[in-house]
Design a protein around this motif. Structure first.
Motif, PDB file in Angstrom:
ATOM      1  N   PHE A  10      -0.225  10.305   5.148  1.00 53.47           N
ATOM      2  CA  PHE A  10      -0.596   9.839   3.337  1.00 53.47           C
ATOM      3  C   PHE A  10       1.106   9.749   3.157  1.00 53.47           C
ATOM      4  N   ILE A  11       1.771  10.989   4.024  1.00 58.14           N
ATOM      5  CA  ILE A  11       3.037  10.705   3.598  1.00 58.14           C
ATOM      6  C   ILE A  11       3.591   9.586   3.851  1.00 58.14           C
ATOM      7  N   LEU A  12       3.474   9.292   5.432  1.00 59.31           N
ATOM      8  CA  LEU A  12       4.002   7.945   5.874  1.00 59.31           C
ATOM      9  C   LEU A  12       3.688   7.163   5.500  1.00 59.31           C
ATOM     10  N   LEU A  13       2.676   6.809   4.742  1.00 59.96           N
ATOM     11  CA  LEU A  13       2.203   5.004   3.812  1.00 59.96           C
ATOM     12  C   LEU A  13       2.610   5.292   2.712  1.00 59.96           C
ATOM     13  N   ILE A  14       3.434   6.432   2.241  1.00 58.42           N
ATOM     14  CA  ILE A  14       4.066   6.567   0.749  1.00 58.42           C
ATOM     15  C   ILE A  14       5.134   6.263   1.014  1.00 58.42           C
ATOM     16  N   LEU A  15       5.990   6.637   2.062  1.00 62.83           N
ATOM     17  CA  LEU A  15       7.255   6.145   2.576  1.00 62.83           C
ATOM     18  C   LEU A  15       7.561   4.840   2.884  1.00 62.83           C
ATOM     19  N   LEU A  16       6.467   4.747   3.091  1.00 65.66           N
ATOM     20  CA  LEU A  16       5.773   2.851   2.791  1.00 65.66           C
ATOM     21  C   LEU A  16       5.957   2.044   2.293  1.00 65.66           C
ATOM     22  N   ARG A  17       5.897   2.632   0.869  1.00 68.46           N
ATOM     23  CA  ARG A  17       5.863   2.305  -0.498  1.00 68.46           C
ATOM     24  C   ARG A  17       4.881   1.650  -0.594  1.00 68.46           C
ATOM     25  N   PHE A  18       3.472   2.527   0.177  1.00 67.20           N
ATOM     26  CA  PHE A  18       2.442   2.147  -0.289  1.00 67.20           C
ATOM     27  C   PHE A  18       1.932   2.196  -1.725  1.00 67.20           C
ATOM     28  N   PRO A  19       1.015   2.195  -2.641  1.00 69.41           N
ATOM     29  CA  PRO A  19      -0.299   2.692  -3.745  1.00 69.41           C
ATOM     30  C   PRO A  19      -0.285   4.311  -3.061  1.00 69.41           C
ATOM     31  N   ILE A  20      -0.063   5.270  -4.093  1.00 71.66           N
ATOM     32  CA  ILE A  20      -0.332   6.411  -3.853  1.00 71.66           C
ATOM     33  C   ILE A  20      -2.121   6.229  -3.678  1.00 71.66           C
ATOM     34  N   ALA A  21      -2.867   5.921  -4.514  1.00 69.19           N
ATOM     35  CA  ALA A  21      -3.751   5.212  -4.724  1.00 69.19           C
ATOM     36  C   ALA A  21      -4.436   5.066  -2.587  1.00 69.19           C
ATOM     37  N   LEU A  22      -4.228   3.877  -2.428  1.00 70.17           N
ATOM     38  CA  LEU A  22      -4.337   3.290  -1.334  1.00 70.17           C
ATOM     39  C   LEU A  22      -3.794   4.233   0.157  1.00 70.17           C
ATOM     40  N   ALA A  23      -2.464   4.866   0.204  1.00 68.96           N
ATOM     41  CA  ALA A  23      -2.337   5.678   0.912  1.00 68.96           C
ATOM     42  C   ALA A  23      -2.971   6.690   0.596  1.00 68.96           C
ATOM     43  N   MET A  24      -3.623   7.935  -0.096  1.00 66.78           N
ATOM     44  CA  MET A  24      -5.084   8.459   0.129  1.00 66.78           C
ATOM     45  C   MET A  24      -6.230   7.630   0.471  1.00 66.78           C
ATOM     46  N   LEU A  25      -7.049   6.494   0.242  1.00 67.75           N
ATOM     47  CA  LEU A  25      -7.946   6.081   0.911  1.00 67.75           C
ATOM     48  C   LEU A  25      -7.693   5.774   2.694  1.00 67.75           C
ATOM     49  N   LEU A  26      -6.503   4.810   3.505  1.00 67.98           N
ATOM     50  CA  LEU A  26      -6.095   5.170   3.745  1.00 67.98           C
ATOM     51  C   LEU A  26      -6.511   5.960   4.487  1.00 67.98           C
ATOM     52  N   SER A  27      -4.791   7.036   4.073  1.00 70.54           N
ATOM     53  CA  SER A  27      -5.647   8.388   5.714  1.00 70.54           C
ATOM     54  C   SER A  27      -6.568   9.545   5.398  1.00 70.54           C
ATOM     55  N   SER A  28      -7.157   8.815   4.791  1.00 72.93           N
ATOM     56  CA  SER A  28      -8.422   9.911   4.577  1.00 72.93           C
ATOM     57  C   SER A  28      -9.410   8.671   5.689  1.00 72.93           C
ATOM     58  N   PHE A  29      -9.525   7.934   5.414  1.00 73.15           N
ATOM     59  CA  PHE A  29     -10.303   7.472   6.388  1.00 73.15           C
ATOM     60  C   PHE A  29     -10.216   7.236   8.142  1.00 73.15           C
ATOM     61  N   ILE A  30      -8.449   7.253   8.146  1.00 72.54           N
ATOM     62  CA  ILE A  30      -7.853   7.584   9.474  1.00 72.54           C
ATOM     63  C   ILE A  30      -7.963   8.528   9.925  1.00 72.54           C
ATOM     64  N   THR A  31      -8.048   9.993   9.037  1.00 68.83           N
ATOM     65  CA  THR A  31      -8.204  11.541   9.228  1.00 68.83           C
ATOM     66  C   THR A  31     -10.033  11.143   9.134  1.00 68.83           C
TER      67      THR A  31
END
Length: 426
Positions: A10-31
């Protein structure tokens, strides 16, 4: 490892400037893939997160705010504020704070408050000899205060994240702290204005005062309908929001008549754009929060913070410090959805009422709206005032201190928050 993967991705995706909602979604699916969770369960959690009757109030609150914003309510509230408080030293700055308090009771959005009130008052203050950084500081700090004044869609989001805390109790709980913060901002605004010898406000012609008061009160009655309906028990929060939106529509297009009916298309488009972002955020956070619970993150955090010190006051200070820190790096809505399931158990274990915690949470995160590097209101205000973020941040220091002092006061004196909810019987 699951916790590290969820939080780390989640933090990595935020640092890569992903939108927060999309970062939460992608990190949830990865986990979820790592843990071997059936991904259909995550989808069901996302849908379930939106299946809440109280969330229906959010589109109506957003619609009412957009209608009144487009329809010239900010100008009328500024005029009303000038009648009430504009004659004293630094009157225009104090009008700014008062207008934001009024506008917050209609829109519930700090960014809308900053753009609407700021676009009128920041240039006006500059023409009257106020420094740019001071004008922007007054605007953004008072706009952040506006999210405490009901109605606030952020409190509805907290209600959902907290498992159904009464929206009416949250609205009433935020009213006194919001007004207290507004009063504190008026005091610090006056002190700085008097020290710098800023001009007094202009006198309003007596013949215009009845019209100004009448037009301003018509707009403010939107908030009266919403709050009064909920407090009296006559309406639910959703019903009050719908009636408030209908009233705002009638006042804007049939009484004020500042904009043509064709502007309704723009209003609806802005409403749907905002609503889409909010609902996607809620859906993503539902999956993210479910995985946090599955990995027992709230339990781990609760045990850690409670073991840090046996003193409940120290625990509450830690919670406030964490919220202030998080507010500097993330927007309010996603933080409410992420922080509530983690920190609410800690707060209740320390003796904090869920309504009290909700108000403290909202105020803590509202300070983040004017704090770099992710202060949304700060960015909007600086863009309007054409002043650098660095210069404005320095000018904001007295306002930061004032807001934090009020935050500490309501944290350790819960009756300030709970008096009205208990008086109306929740």
């Amino acid at each position: 490892m699951g916790i590290a993967l969820l939080i780390g991705s989640f933090i990595l995706l935020i640092l890569l400037r992903f939108p927060i909602a999309l970062a939460m979604l992608l990190s949830s699916f990865i986990t979820g893939l790592y843990l071997g969770v059936d991904l259909s369960a995550l989808i069901q959690r996302m849908v379930g997160g939106l299946n809440s009757f109280s969330l229906l109030a959010i589109p109506f609150f957003i619609l009412a705010g957009e209608i009144m914003n487009e329809g010239g309510i900010s100008r009328r509230l500024i005029n009303l504020s000038q009648v009430l408080i504009g004659k004293i030293r630094g009157g225009l700055a104090m009008v700014n704070v008062t207008a934001s308090t009024f506008f917050g009771g209609i829109s519930g959005s700090a960014v809308a408050d900053t753009s609407s009130v700021g676009s009128v008052l920041i240039p006006m203050m500059r023409k009257k000899g106020y420094h740019k950084d001071y004008a922007v500081s007054v605007t953004v700090s008072s706009a952040a205060q506006g999210v405490m004044i009901p109605p606030s869609h952020n409190m509805i989001i907290y209600s959902m994240a907290a498992g159904g805390v009464s929206v009416g109790a949250l609205f009433m709980g935020g009213l006194v702290p919001g007004l207290l913060l507004g009063l504190a901002l008026l005091v610090i605004t006056y002190i700085i204005a008097a020290k710098r010898n800023y001009p007094k406000g202009e006198r309003i012609p007596a013949k215009d005062i009845p019209r100004i008061i009448g037009e301003g009160l018509l707009g403010l009655f939107t908030a009266v309908i919403i709050i009064g309906g909920i407090v009296s028990g006559f309406f639910t929060a959703t019903e009050s929001a719908a009636i408030g939106a209908l009233y705002a529509f009638f006042i804007t297009f049939f009484v004020y008549r500042d904009i043509p009916f064709s502007r309704l298309n723009v209003i609806l488009q802005n409403t749907f754009n905002t609503l889409a972002m909010v609902l996607f955020l809620i859906a993503s956070s539902s999956a993210f929060g479910w995985l946090l619970a599955l990995l027992k993150v709230p339990t781990i955090v609760t045990e850690f913070l409670l073991s840090f010190s046996p003193n409940d006051y120290v625990t509450l200070l830690l919670i406030v410090f964490i919220l202030l820190l998080l507010g500097t790096v993330m927007d309010m809505a996603p933080l409410i959805l992420i922080a509530t399931p983690i920190l609410l158990p800690v707060a209740t274990a320390a003796g904090m009422d869920p309504v009290h915690f909700g108000v403290v949470l909202i105020l803590s995160l509202s300070i983040g709206l004017i704090t770099p590097p992710v202060g949304t209101c700060l960015f909007v205000g600086c863009a309007i005032g054409k002043v650098s973020i660095e210069k404005t941040s320095k000018a904001l220091v007295p306002f930061y201190i004032t807001m934090v002092l009020v935050l500490i006061l309501i944290t350790f004196v819960p009756d300030i928050v709970l008096f009205l909810p208990e008086f109306i019987g929740r």
